[in-house]
Scaffold this motif. Structure first.
Motif, PDB file in Angstrom:
ATOM      1  N   GLU A  28       4.973  75.388 -23.700  1.00 38.96           N
ATOM      2  CA  GLU A  28       3.946  74.199 -23.263  1.00 38.96           C
ATOM      3  C   GLU A  28       4.485  73.120 -22.478  1.00 38.96           C
ATOM      4  O   GLU A  28       3.914  72.419 -21.805  1.00 38.96           O
ATOM      5  N   ALA A  29       5.855  72.942 -22.338  1.00 36.68           N
ATOM      6  CA  ALA A  29       6.605  71.716 -21.850  1.00 36.68           C
ATOM      7  C   ALA A  29       6.574  72.178 -20.303  1.00 36.68           C
ATOM      8  O   ALA A  29       6.179  71.393 -19.579  1.00 36.68           O
ATOM      9  N   ALA A  30       7.085  73.518 -20.072  1.00 35.78           N
ATOM     10  CA  ALA A  30       6.885  73.936 -18.732  1.00 35.78           C
ATOM     11  C   ALA A  30       5.517  73.876 -18.131  1.00 35.78           C
ATOM     12  O   ALA A  30       5.576  73.616 -16.898  1.00 35.78           O
ATOM     13  N   TYR A  31       4.537  74.117 -18.933  1.00 38.86           N
ATOM     14  CA  TYR A  31       3.074  74.269 -18.387  1.00 38.86           C
ATOM     15  C   TYR A  31       2.650  72.711 -18.238  1.00 38.86           C
ATOM     16  O   TYR A  31       2.125  72.382 -16.888  1.00 38.86           O
ATOM     17  N   HIS A  32       3.001  71.823 -18.919  1.00 40.29           N
ATOM     18  CA  HIS A  32       2.733  70.390 -18.478  1.00 40.29           C
ATOM     19  C   HIS A  32       3.445  69.609 -17.364  1.00 40.29           C
ATOM     20  O   HIS A  32       3.057  69.096 -16.542  1.00 40.29           O
ATOM     21  N   TYR A  33       4.807  70.287 -17.298  1.00 42.10           N
ATOM     22  CA  TYR A  33       5.571  69.787 -16.142  1.00 42.10           C
ATOM     23  C   TYR A  33       5.161  70.401 -14.761  1.00 42.10           C
ATOM     24  O   TYR A  33       4.955  69.582 -13.906  1.00 42.10           O
ATOM     25  N   ARG A  34       4.590  71.638 -14.716  1.00 42.32           N
ATOM     26  CA  ARG A  34       4.034  72.273 -13.618  1.00 42.32           C
ATOM     27  C   ARG A  34       2.654  71.295 -13.347  1.00 42.32           C
ATOM     28  O   ARG A  34       2.354  71.009 -12.086  1.00 42.32           O
ATOM     29  N   ARG A  35       1.772  71.069 -14.251  1.00 42.82           N
ATOM     30  CA  ARG A  35       0.343  70.390 -13.952  1.00 42.82           C
ATOM     31  C   ARG A  35       0.931  69.010 -13.375  1.00 42.82           C
ATOM     32  O   ARG A  35       0.245  68.494 -12.410  1.00 42.82           O
ATOM     33  N   ALA A  36       1.800  68.220 -14.215  1.00 44.47           N
ATOM     34  CA  ALA A  36       2.234  66.979 -13.526  1.00 44.47           C
ATOM     35  C   ALA A  36       2.877  67.129 -12.090  1.00 44.47           C
ATOM     36  O   ALA A  36       2.537  66.015 -11.375  1.00 44.47           O
ATOM     37  N   ALA A  37       3.693  68.204 -11.923  1.00 41.65           N
ATOM     38  CA  ALA A  37       4.293  68.418 -10.627  1.00 41.65           C
ATOM     39  C   ALA A  37       3.156  68.694  -9.574  1.00 41.65           C
ATOM     40  O   ALA A  37       3.298  68.050  -8.467  1.00 41.65           O
ATOM     41  N   ASP A  38       2.041  69.409  -9.882  1.00 39.76           N
ATOM     42  CA  ASP A  38       1.309  69.796  -8.893  1.00 39.76           C
ATOM     43  C   ASP A  38       0.636  68.311  -8.585  1.00 39.76           C
ATOM     44  O   ASP A  38      -0.418  68.125  -7.494  1.00 39.76           O
ATOM     45  N   LEU A  39       0.381  67.505  -9.403  1.00 40.92           N
ATOM     46  CA  LEU A  39      -0.205  65.909  -9.219  1.00 40.92           C
ATOM     47  C   LEU A  39       0.737  65.130  -8.428  1.00 40.92           C
ATOM     48  O   LEU A  39       0.364  64.052  -8.137  1.00 40.92           O
ATOM     49  N   GLY A  40       2.222  65.789  -8.251  1.00 40.94           N
ATOM     50  CA  GLY A  40       2.682  64.704  -7.258  1.00 40.94           C
ATOM     51  C   GLY A  40       3.819  64.003  -8.221  1.00 40.94           C
ATOM     52  O   GLY A  40       4.591  63.147  -7.493  1.00 40.94           O
ATOM     53  N   ASP A  41       4.159  64.342  -9.633  1.00 45.31           N
ATOM     54  CA  ASP A  41       4.958  63.229 -10.173  1.00 45.31           C
ATOM     55  C   ASP A  41       6.182  63.937 -10.018  1.00 45.31           C
ATOM     56  O   ASP A  41       6.764  64.901 -10.235  1.00 45.31           O
ATOM     57  N   VAL A  42       7.160  63.133  -9.351  1.00 46.75           N
ATOM     58  CA  VAL A  42       8.460  63.548  -9.222  1.00 46.75           C
ATOM     59  C   VAL A  42       9.639  63.808 -10.220  1.00 46.75           C
ATOM     60  O   VAL A  42      10.142  64.923 -10.172  1.00 46.75           O
ATOM     61  N   SER A  43       9.285  63.080 -11.259  1.00 47.36           N
ATOM     62  CA  SER A  43       9.971  63.553 -12.306  1.00 47.36           C
ATOM     63  C   SER A  43       9.679  65.115 -13.155  1.00 47.36           C
ATOM     64  O   SER A  43      10.405  65.799 -13.559  1.00 47.36           O
ATOM     65  N   ALA A  44       8.347  65.033 -12.971  1.00 46.24           N
ATOM     66  CA  ALA A  44       7.994  66.377 -13.605  1.00 46.24           C
ATOM     67  C   ALA A  44       8.327  67.477 -12.503  1.00 46.24           C
ATOM     68  O   ALA A  44       8.607  68.842 -13.065  1.00 46.24           O
ATOM     69  N   MET A  45       8.430  67.234 -11.085  1.00 49.88           N
ATOM     70  CA  MET A  45       9.149  68.313 -10.248  1.00 49.88           C
ATOM     71  C   MET A  45      10.570  68.749 -10.667  1.00 49.88           C
ATOM     72  O   MET A  45      10.880  69.838 -10.721  1.00 49.88           O
ATOM     73  N   VAL A  46      11.144  67.652 -10.810  1.00 43.32           N
ATOM     74  CA  VAL A  46      12.650  67.872 -11.312  1.00 43.32           C
ATOM     75  C   VAL A  46      12.711  68.576 -12.734  1.00 43.32           C
ATOM     76  O   VAL A  46      13.484  69.601 -13.147  1.00 43.32           O
ATOM     77  N   ASN A  47      11.882  68.353 -13.682  1.00 38.87           N
ATOM     78  CA  ASN A  47      11.815  68.723 -15.042  1.00 38.87           C
ATOM     79  C   ASN A  47      11.423  70.310 -14.762  1.00 38.87           C
ATOM     80  O   ASN A  47      12.171  71.293 -15.576  1.00 38.87           O
ATOM     81  N   LEU A  48      10.625  70.722 -13.976  1.00 43.97           N
ATOM     82  CA  LEU A  48      10.158  71.947 -13.652  1.00 43.97           C
ATOM     83  C   LEU A  48      11.028  72.848 -13.145  1.00 43.97           C
ATOM     84  O   LEU A  48      11.551  74.006 -13.567  1.00 43.97           O
TER      85      LEU A  48
END
Length: 528
Positions: free
Chosen positions: A334-354
């Motif tokens: 679940e965590a990876a899925y939400h990181y990917r969605r946020a990263a696709d939206l351009g969130d830099v923290s999510a890119m790092v987390n992913l």
């Protein structure tokens, strides 16, 4: 390098230049769509990509649009998007547009797609359609498909809506297409989809068929997230912990007589996105206990409300909470899925987390190339942690990534300049030994000193060594003893060795004065 939401505008119209593709791509003469297996192979068998495919098959317009964007990135890695790839991307956008997804409608005007929302259309994958005059209901899935009746389209529609009998019948039909290996692979998948719902004939086939692979229990149906129980109720499982029950689809209405066409309704307006920043701020406050009692359940509730309106920071926070088990059961997938969605939206923290997920195999398979890809995106947006990790990847190399000391030095320098606490020492090391560029031991001194100011044990060891030799800075045995003693007290192996080397040259008085300073420094740091 920030991107617009879902990277749609930059991906399709700008970054990849699809609008400049040759006119021949518009005709799509006898297009051949890549199979799910081929698509998975093209995207490094990424489980998050498969999740987007499952959502797209299940009719989620947002997933269809996002998947088109993601695939356009992957397909363009070789510098060219061929006819089949362009077909796949365009069909996904059309599926979203046919459901009234305005960003997809807008984007289709920017690529060579010959798409007109005023004309009747059907999604290539689900059969659901939309016109300016009427909404097209999904095919009736109330009838049980016990055998293939010649209408493969209707059978696929029922299978994708989760009907296990239809999935089994479709698998039997595809297995008979023995001349096409891809058809057999797809049949294998549908047998597994039906078996996972407890459909006895499919279970028997998997038990008796030596040539047919039985998927692990943890692996979901590769084609759809929908399941159907005996009374026809569909359950849509977009994620492992949020099942959404959907009522059975109503039968399609009879078409209006030709002589009396239905009046075209007013197009549905997309409601304006509310200001989600206050929701996100409240979610963060509840998560951290900042000014309010810490309440993970409340934080999740608020974050979900903001995430419903595509707030990237809120979506990333949901991923963090799933990873840490904050108010919910820990779920790395679940965590990876939400990181990917946020990263696709351009969130830099999510890119790092992913990227961290791919580096360490958290919720996804370990993939150094994928980790590099997302670290590089975050690093290009100035994230110091991503720059540091990207440098480490280029310094060591692995999994098809060649070591590149020049790039390693470049990214370590940026990480040091942008405030990563570990980077100053390592960049000084690059300079001192000429890794990835010319030697500059004198320049290394300034970065080692910066590491000392950041309380980096490596920096203390390096400065102690430098002051002992005094070649590029002042020779100062007392100061060398001070630096080396702090590093040695923290079990720095090389510092302990250098203390032994320096000991014969350092007087008792120098050691005593240095020791007093060391005690004071360590006490201050211990109290912080």
């Amino acid at each position: 390098m920030s991107r617009f939401p879902y990277v749609a505008s930059l991906v399709f119209a700008g970054t990849l230049g699809l609008s400049e593709l040759t006119p021949a791509l518009a005709s799509f003469a006898s297009p051949t769509l890549a199979t799910p297996a081929e698509i998975a192979q093209n995207t490094d068998d990424d489980p998050l990509i498969r999740e987007y495919w499952r959502k797209s098959y299940a009719g989620n317009a947002e997933a269809q649009r996002i998947l088109g964007a993601i695939l356009s990135y992957d397909y363009a890695e070789d510098g060219h998007i061929d006819d089949d790839e362009h077909f796949t991307i365009t069909r996904l956008l059309e599926c979203a547009a046919l459901q009234g997804d305005q960003p997809a409608i807008d984007q289709l005007q920017n690529i060579n797609a010959n798409f007109d929302i005023s004309e009747t259309g059907e999604c290539y994958y689900t059969g659901a359609g939309y016109t300016a005059d009427q909404k097209q209901n999904a095919p009736d899935i109330s009838d049980t498909a016990n055998s293939y009746d010649g209408d493969e389209y209707a059978l696929r529609a029922r299978a994708m809506n989760g009907d296990p009998a239809a999935q089994f019948a479709l698998a039997e039909y595809l297995e008979g297409q023995f001349l096409f290996f891809d058809a057999f692979e797809e049949a294998e998948g549908w047998y597994n989809c039906a078996a996972k719902q407890g459909y006895a004939p499919a279970i028997a086939v998997l038990a008796d068929g030596d040539a047919i692979t039985t998927y692990p229990a943890s692996e979901p149906c590769p084609f759809t997230n929908r399941t159907m129980n005996a009374d026809g109720t569909i359950t849509e499982r977009f994620t492992s912990s949020r099942p959404i029950v959907i009522e059975p689809a109503p039968a399609a209405p009879a078409p209006a007589p030709v002589s009396a066409p239905a009046t075209a309704p007013e197009p549905a307006m997309t409601p304006p996105t509310p200001d989600t920043e206050p929701l996100f701020a409240d979610a963060l406050a509840a998560y951290h206990g900042d000014g309010v009692p810490q309440d993970f359940t409340r934080a999740m509730e608020l974050a979900r409300k903001a995430a419903d309106h595509n707030h990237a920071g809120a979506i990333n926070l949901i991923g963090v909470m799933y990873l840490n088990g904050s108010g919910v059961a820990p779920d790395a997938t679940e965590a990876a899925y939400h990181y990917r969605r946020a990263a696709d939206l351009g969130d830099v923290s999510a890119m790092v987390n992913l990227a961290d997920c791919y580096l360490h195999g958290i919720g996804v398979d370990v993939s150094l190339p994928r980790a590099r890809e997302w670290y590089e995106k975050a690093a290009s947006d100035g994230d110091a942690y991503a720059q540091y990790n990207l440098s480490a990847i280029y310094q060591s190399g692995a999994e098809g990534i060649e070591p590149d000391p020049v790039l390693a030095r470049k990214w370590m320098k940026l990480a040091a300049e942008n405030g990563d606490p570990d980077a100053p020492y390592h960049y000084g090391h690059f300079l001192e030994y000429g890794i990835g560029g010319p030697e500059d031991p004198a320049g290394a001194i300034a970065w080692y000193q910066k590491a000392v100011e950041l309380d980096d044990t490596n920096g203390f060891a390096a400065m102690g060594r430098m002051h002992y030799y005094g070649e590029y800075t002042t020779e100062d045995l007392e100061l060398a003893w001070y630096y080396l003693s702090i590093a040695a007290a923290r079990d720095h192996v090389e510092a302990k060795t250098w203390i032994e080397v320096a000991a014969p040259s350092v007087t008792y008085e120098q050691r005593a004065r240095a020791a007093a300073q060391v005690t004071r420094y360590l006490a201050e740091k211990g109290a912080q």
